[in-house]
Design a protein around this motif. Structure first.
Motif: not given
Length: 113
Positions: A73, A76-77, A86
């Motif tokens: 997570g 991805e950000e 995320g």
């Protein structure tokens, strides 16, 4: 065959944590933090995903998968605030279900006492 691999994978994680707890002075919280960090580290080059293909859904059960999802997570950000959101995108269902289950079990146990 994946059921056997899942059982062996989860059992190995439990065995390693018990060996660490019995032979060191580390607390359960410290061992949990170590396994979350290892799960983050295993996600480098998608190594944890390769493990998950072999063992199936058993890779989603141990605490290693929580570290894997946190790292996934965060990567991805692109913004600083996105790093926090995320992490929650992948882990919110597990955290919410753990909180809900702890309330239910606490209520059941307090009724018996």
């Amino acid at each position: 065959m994946k059921i056997i691999y899942s059982f062996l994978f989860c059992g190995t994680i439990c065995l390693i944590s018990e060996i660490i707890l019995n032979n060191t002075k580390l607390t359960p919280g410290a061992v949990t933090s170590i396994f979350v960090s290892i799960g983050c580290f295993l996600n480098i080059n998608n190594f944890y995903d390769k493990i998950a293909k072999i063992v199936g859904s058993g890779a989603n059960l141990p605490i290693l998968s929580f570290g894997n999802l946190l790292e996934k997570g965060c990567m991805e950000e692109e913004s600083l605030l996105g790093i926090f959101t995320g992490c929650l995108k992948y882990t919110s269902a597990g955290i919410a279900s753990a909180i809900f289950a702890s309330f239910i079990f606490t209520y059941i146990i307090k009724k018996k006492i």
